[in-house]
Design a protein around this motif. Structure first.
Motif, mmCIF file in Angstrom:
data_model
loop_
_atom_site.group_PDB
_atom_site.id
_atom_site.type_symbol
_atom_site.label_atom_id
_atom_site.label_comp_id
_atom_site.label_asym_id
_atom_site.label_seq_id
_atom_site.Cartn_x
_atom_site.Cartn_y
_atom_site.Cartn_z
ATOM 1 N N VAL A 32 0.840 -1.187 0.000
ATOM 2 C CA VAL A 32 0.000 0.000 0.000
ATOM 3 C C VAL A 32 0.881 1.245 0.000
ATOM 4 C CG1 VAL A 32 -1.714 1.297 1.316
ATOM 5 C CG2 VAL A 32 -1.891 -1.186 1.159
ATOM 6 N N LYS A 33 0.590 2.155 -0.923
ATOM 7 C CA LYS A 33 1.368 3.397 -1.046
ATOM 8 C C LYS A 33 1.335 4.177 0.270
ATOM 9 C CE LYS A 33 1.523 7.785 -3.575
ATOM 10 N NZ LYS A 33 1.591 8.613 -2.384
ATOM 11 N N ASP A 63 -2.280 9.408 2.278
ATOM 12 C CA ASP A 63 -2.028 7.981 2.023
ATOM 13 C C ASP A 63 -2.923 7.113 2.900
ATOM 14 O OD1 ASP A 63 -0.062 8.364 0.064
ATOM 15 O OD2 ASP A 63 1.546 8.419 1.563
ATOM 16 N N ASN A 66 -6.554 7.353 1.663
ATOM 17 C CA ASN A 66 -6.704 6.584 0.421
ATOM 18 C C ASN A 66 -6.791 5.096 0.714
ATOM 19 O OD1 ASN A 66 -6.745 8.838 -1.221
ATOM 20 N ND2 ASN A 66 -4.553 8.769 -1.631
ATOM 21 N N TRP A 67 -5.995 4.618 1.668
ATOM 22 C CA TRP A 67 -6.052 3.203 2.027
ATOM 23 C C TRP A 67 -7.431 2.840 2.589
ATOM 24 C CZ3 TRP A 67 -5.988 0.966 7.134
ATOM 25 C CH2 TRP A 67 -5.994 -0.424 7.108
ATOM 26 N N THR A 68 -8.016 3.732 3.425
ATOM 27 C CA THR A 68 -9.321 3.427 4.020
ATOM 28 C C THR A 68 -10.431 3.346 2.971
ATOM 29 O OG1 THR A 68 -9.937 5.740 4.489
ATOM 30 C CG2 THR A 68 -8.693 4.539 6.208
ATOM 31 N N LYS A 69 -10.184 3.854 1.778
ATOM 32 C CA LYS A 69 -11.166 3.813 0.687
ATOM 33 C C LYS A 69 -10.859 2.709 -0.321
ATOM 34 C CE LYS A 69 -11.978 8.770 1.051
ATOM 35 N NZ LYS A 69 -11.868 10.069 0.376
ATOM 36 N N SER A 70 -9.849 1.895 -0.029
ATOM 37 C CA SER A 70 -9.363 0.908 -0.995
ATOM 38 C C SER A 70 -9.979 -0.476 -0.798
ATOM 39 C CB SER A 70 -7.841 0.775 -0.890
ATOM 40 O OG SER A 70 -7.490 0.081 0.295
ATOM 41 N N GLU A 71 -9.826 -1.299 -1.820
ATOM 42 C CA GLU A 71 -10.246 -2.702 -1.748
ATOM 43 C C GLU A 71 -9.420 -3.451 -0.689
ATOM 44 O OE1 GLU A 71 -12.485 -6.078 -2.552
ATOM 45 O OE2 GLU A 71 -12.836 -3.973 -3.022
ATOM 46 N N SER A 72 -8.137 -3.115 -0.565
ATOM 47 C CA SER A 72 -7.284 -3.748 0.455
ATOM 48 C C SER A 72 -7.853 -3.534 1.853
ATOM 49 C CB SER A 72 -5.862 -3.188 0.399
ATOM 50 O OG SER A 72 -5.232 -3.543 -0.790
ATOM 51 N N ARG A 74 -11.058 -2.927 2.630
ATOM 52 C CA ARG A 74 -12.305 -3.700 2.754
ATOM 53 C C ARG A 74 -11.999 -5.177 3.020
ATOM 54 N NH1 ARG A 74 -13.766 0.298 -0.644
ATOM 55 N NH2 ARG A 74 -13.101 -0.662 -2.590
#
Length: 100
Positions: A32-33, A63, A66-72, A74
């Motif tokens: 994750v970026k 960053d 963005n992670w909290t909105k990602s498929e990773s 979920r």
């Protein structure tokens, strides 16, 4: 740098179950970026719970968001509701921008 923390109140006697749950889960953070590191930290035992916090460090607050909105995100959190017997209440989020 940005630090994201969730504080958890864990039912007395359920600490090992909680720690094992975290130790054996796949966080999906490897690529994750902006992700820097993660720690699960344990605080003091109180009358009816033990306090824990998940502590992750990120390059920027953006960053993390963005992670909290990602498929990773979920995927990593899809089973969060299956272990309600471990918790007293919901996690309490705190976010911090590193200033020094």
């Amino acid at each position: 740098m940005y630090i994201a923390m969730n504080r958890f109140k864990i039912v007395l006697g359920k600490e090992n179950d909680f720690e094992n749950l975290w130790e054996n889960r796949n966080s999906h953070l490897d690529n994750v970026k902006g992700f820097v590191n993660f720690h699960l930290i344990k605080g003091k035992e109180k009358t009816d719970f033990t306090i824990y916090a998940s502590h992750s460090t990120w390059d920027t607050e953006e960053d993390f968001i963005n992670w909290t909105k990602s498929e990773s995100f979920r995927i990593a959190h899809k089973d969060a509701g299956k272990h309600k017997d471990l918790y007293i209440g919901h996690p309490e989020f705190e976010g911090f921008k590193v200033v020094l």
